[in-house]
Scaffold this active site. Structure first.
Site, PDB file in Angstrom:
ATOM      1  N   HIS A 184       9.550   2.631  13.395  1.00  0.00           N
ATOM      2  CA  HIS A 184       8.762   2.070  12.214  1.00  0.00           C
ATOM      3  C   HIS A 184       7.259   2.146  12.198  1.00  0.00           C
ATOM      4  O   HIS A 184       6.692   1.514  12.977  1.00  0.00           O
ATOM      5  CB  HIS A 184       9.215   0.599  12.192  1.00  0.00           C
ATOM      6  CG  HIS A 184       8.783  -0.415  11.096  1.00  0.00           C
ATOM      7  ND1 HIS A 184       9.546  -0.924  10.142  1.00  0.00           N
ATOM      8  CD2 HIS A 184       7.797  -0.486  10.406  1.00  0.00           C
ATOM      9  CE1 HIS A 184       8.902  -1.518   9.125  1.00  0.00           C
ATOM     10  NE2 HIS A 184       7.506  -1.210   9.380  1.00  0.00           N
ATOM     11  N   LYS A 197      14.268   2.603   2.516  1.00  0.00           N
ATOM     12  CA  LYS A 197      13.553   1.214   2.874  1.00  0.00           C
ATOM     13  C   LYS A 197      13.904   0.074   1.879  1.00  0.00           C
ATOM     14  O   LYS A 197      13.499   0.642   0.610  1.00  0.00           O
ATOM     15  CB  LYS A 197      12.103   1.355   3.282  1.00  0.00           C
ATOM     16  CG  LYS A 197      11.592   0.329   3.601  1.00  0.00           C
ATOM     17  CD  LYS A 197      11.625  -0.318   4.813  1.00  0.00           C
ATOM     18  CE  LYS A 197      11.109  -1.725   5.228  1.00  0.00           C
ATOM     19  NZ  LYS A 197      10.054  -1.896   6.168  1.00  0.00           N
ATOM     20  N   HIS A 205      13.342  -4.844   5.283  1.00  0.00           N
ATOM     21  CA  HIS A 205      12.230  -5.943   5.426  1.00  0.00           C
ATOM     22  C   HIS A 205      13.060  -7.139   5.221  1.00  0.00           C
ATOM     23  O   HIS A 205      13.253  -7.412   3.974  1.00  0.00           O
ATOM     24  CB  HIS A 205      10.878  -5.639   4.711  1.00  0.00           C
ATOM     25  CG  HIS A 205      10.045  -6.676   5.134  1.00  0.00           C
ATOM     26  ND1 HIS A 205       8.882  -6.480   5.795  1.00  0.00           N
ATOM     27  CD2 HIS A 205      10.039  -8.027   4.777  1.00  0.00           C
ATOM     28  CE1 HIS A 205       8.156  -7.612   5.873  1.00  0.00           C
ATOM     29  NE2 HIS A 205       8.714  -8.613   5.178  1.00  0.00           N
ATOM     30  N   ASP A 223       5.930  -0.842  13.715  1.00  0.00           N
ATOM     31  CA  ASP A 223       5.295  -1.364  12.426  1.00  0.00           C
ATOM     32  C   ASP A 223       3.600  -1.394  12.790  1.00  0.00           C
ATOM     33  O   ASP A 223       2.919  -2.134  12.291  1.00  0.00           O
ATOM     34  CB  ASP A 223       5.676  -2.851  12.254  1.00  0.00           C
ATOM     35  CG  ASP A 223       5.441  -3.368  11.080  1.00  0.00           C
ATOM     36  OD1 ASP A 223       4.975  -2.285  10.078  1.00  0.00           O
ATOM     37  OD2 ASP A 223       5.540  -4.394  10.536  1.00  0.00           O
TER      38      ASP A 223
HETATM   39  O1  DOR Z   1       2.337  -6.652   8.620  1.00  0.00           O
HETATM   40  C1  DOR Z   1       2.950  -5.844   8.039  1.00  0.00           C
HETATM   41  N1  DOR Z   1       2.096  -4.987   7.535  1.00  0.00           N
HETATM   42  N2  DOR Z   1       3.904  -6.099   7.648  1.00  0.00           N
HETATM   43  C2  DOR Z   1       4.721  -5.093   6.614  1.00  0.00           C
HETATM   44  O2  DOR Z   1       5.652  -5.238   6.363  1.00  0.00           O
HETATM   45  C3  DOR Z   1       3.914  -4.219   6.202  1.00  0.00           C
HETATM   46  C4  DOR Z   1       2.738  -3.738   6.898  1.00  0.00           C
HETATM   47  C5  DOR Z   1       1.583  -3.068   6.064  1.00  0.00           C
HETATM   48  O3  DOR Z   1       2.091  -2.152   5.152  1.00  0.00           O
HETATM   49  O4  DOR Z   1       0.470  -3.235   6.131  1.00  0.00           O
HETATM   50 ZN    ZN Z   2       6.194  -2.301   8.274  1.00  0.00          ZN
END
Ligand code: DOR
Ligand code: ZN
Length: 344
Positions: free
Chosen positions: A14, A100, A137, A247
């Site tokens: 991710h 997604k 998500h 992430d």
């Molecule tokens: O903290 C996050 N940043 N959570 C997400 O789901 C998206 C991501 C982003 O794209 O900045």
């Molecule tokens: Zn993310």
């Protein structure tokens, strides 16, 4: 005391790479250590079709510095207008490895996400048929639901009904942050969960105690300590349900340190050092390879990497507090404790 650790080269299941100058700035940070990554499609505009994904993959490969090897595993952003035949073609060509699902409004650039699940039923049926994972998500966006409860409520009111309505659909619960997420991931088949580096380190106090810390703000937001401990137990349990999805989500400092700061922790630069430290703190260094290098490929039905990386332990390593990108500076995640492991 153990001083070196050799693992199969890890993958990040991710990752946000963005586009343009930001992509050029952050891509080497991941490619330095990771062989592959599942690339999030929440660009502006989002990566919705197979053609979009092919063009984005080509931009990623064009941004890769000479001499670095990295395979972007592309995803499509599910919308209520997504065409099942396009998803099938993009998956069967090998280009796209997952779709997604962002509930509309859940996070950065998610306004094109899904409101009415009936409208995506045909796409989900196709995905179940061809075994293409749906990365979710998992937060409700209902204003009445407290932000700290949004994951648990999503599991009960959206995820579980969705899975019952789509038997055989393979689901990845992305970046779980709660003990409810851990328990639900363990309870099902065709089900896995990614866990980020930062959610193994921070709880909600890190964000809010002693002054607001925008670089610890991400979505789903970090929860109470009991949840962080549940995530650590899951990540280090050896259960192949759980694997690494960092992430890592870069935003320039000006947009993090802001009256309405963006969500995202940028962990690409030091993730492997932080993970080695965390697994060692809990006496589970031997479980790091499963979490970072083996369980993800098993779920995605891809071969594990043949190459390896070696980490060595020594005096604390200093990482830059920020990296410079053509889009502006991006602050690197600070775990708040010294890091002794580095990738050679
Ligand atoms: O903290 C996050 N940043 N959570 C997400 O789901 C998206 C991501 C982003 O794209 O900045
Ligand atoms: Zn993310």
């Amino acid at each position: 005391m153990q001083q070196t650790l050799t693992l199969r080269r890890p993958d990040d299941w991710h990752l946000h790479l963005r586009d343009g100058a930001m992509l050029e700035g952050v891509l080497p940070e991941t490619a330095r250590h990771f062989a592959r990554a599942i690339i999030m499609p929440n660009l502006v505009p989002p990566v919705v079709t197979g053609d979009h994904a092919r063009a984005y993959r080509d931009r990623i490969l064009a941004a890769l510095p000479e001499g670095m090897a990295f395979e972007p595993l592309m995803t499509l952003y599910l919308t209520e207008g997504t065409d099942a035949a396009d998803v099938r073609a993009a998956a069967e060509s090998g280009l796209v490895k997952a779709v997604k699902l962002y509930p509309a409004g859940a996070t950065t650039n998610s306004h094109g996400g899904v409101r009415d699940f009936d409208k995506v039923r045909g796409v989900l049926e196709t995905m179940a048929e061809i075994g293409l994972p749906l990365c979710i998500h998992g937060e409700v966006t209902t204003p009445e639901v407290d932000i700290f409860d949004r994951e648990a409520v999503f599991i009960d009111t959206v995820l579980d009904p969705l899975r019952r309505a789509n038997p055989g659909l393979r689901v990845v619960m992305e970046h779980i942050t709660t003990e409810q997420g851990v328990a639900y991931a363990r309870s099902g088949t065709d089900l896995a969960a990614t866990i980020t580096t930062h959610h193994l380190v921070i709880n909600r106090n890190h964000i809010l105690v002693g002054g607001i810390k925008p670089h610890y703000y991400c979505l789903p937001v970090a929860k109470r300590e009991q949840h962080r401990l549940a995530l650590r137990e899951a990540a280090m349990s050896g259960d192949a349900t759980f694997f690494l999805g960092t992430d890592s989500a870069p935003h320039v400092d000006a947009l993090k340190e802001h009256a309405c700061g963006c969500a995202g922790c940028f962990t690409a630069t030091n993730t492997m050092s932080v993970l080695a430290e965390v697994f060692e703190q809990d006496g589970k260094l031997d479980r790091l390879e499963g979490f970072a290098s083996l369980h993800g490929p098993a779920f995605y039905r891809l071969p594990v990497n043949e190459a390896t990386i070696t980490l060595t332990k020594g005096a604390p390593v200093e990482y830059p507090t920020k990296i410079e990108t053509g889009a502006g500076p991006v602050t690197v995640f600070d775990p708040g404790f010294p890091l002794h492991w580095t990738v050679k």
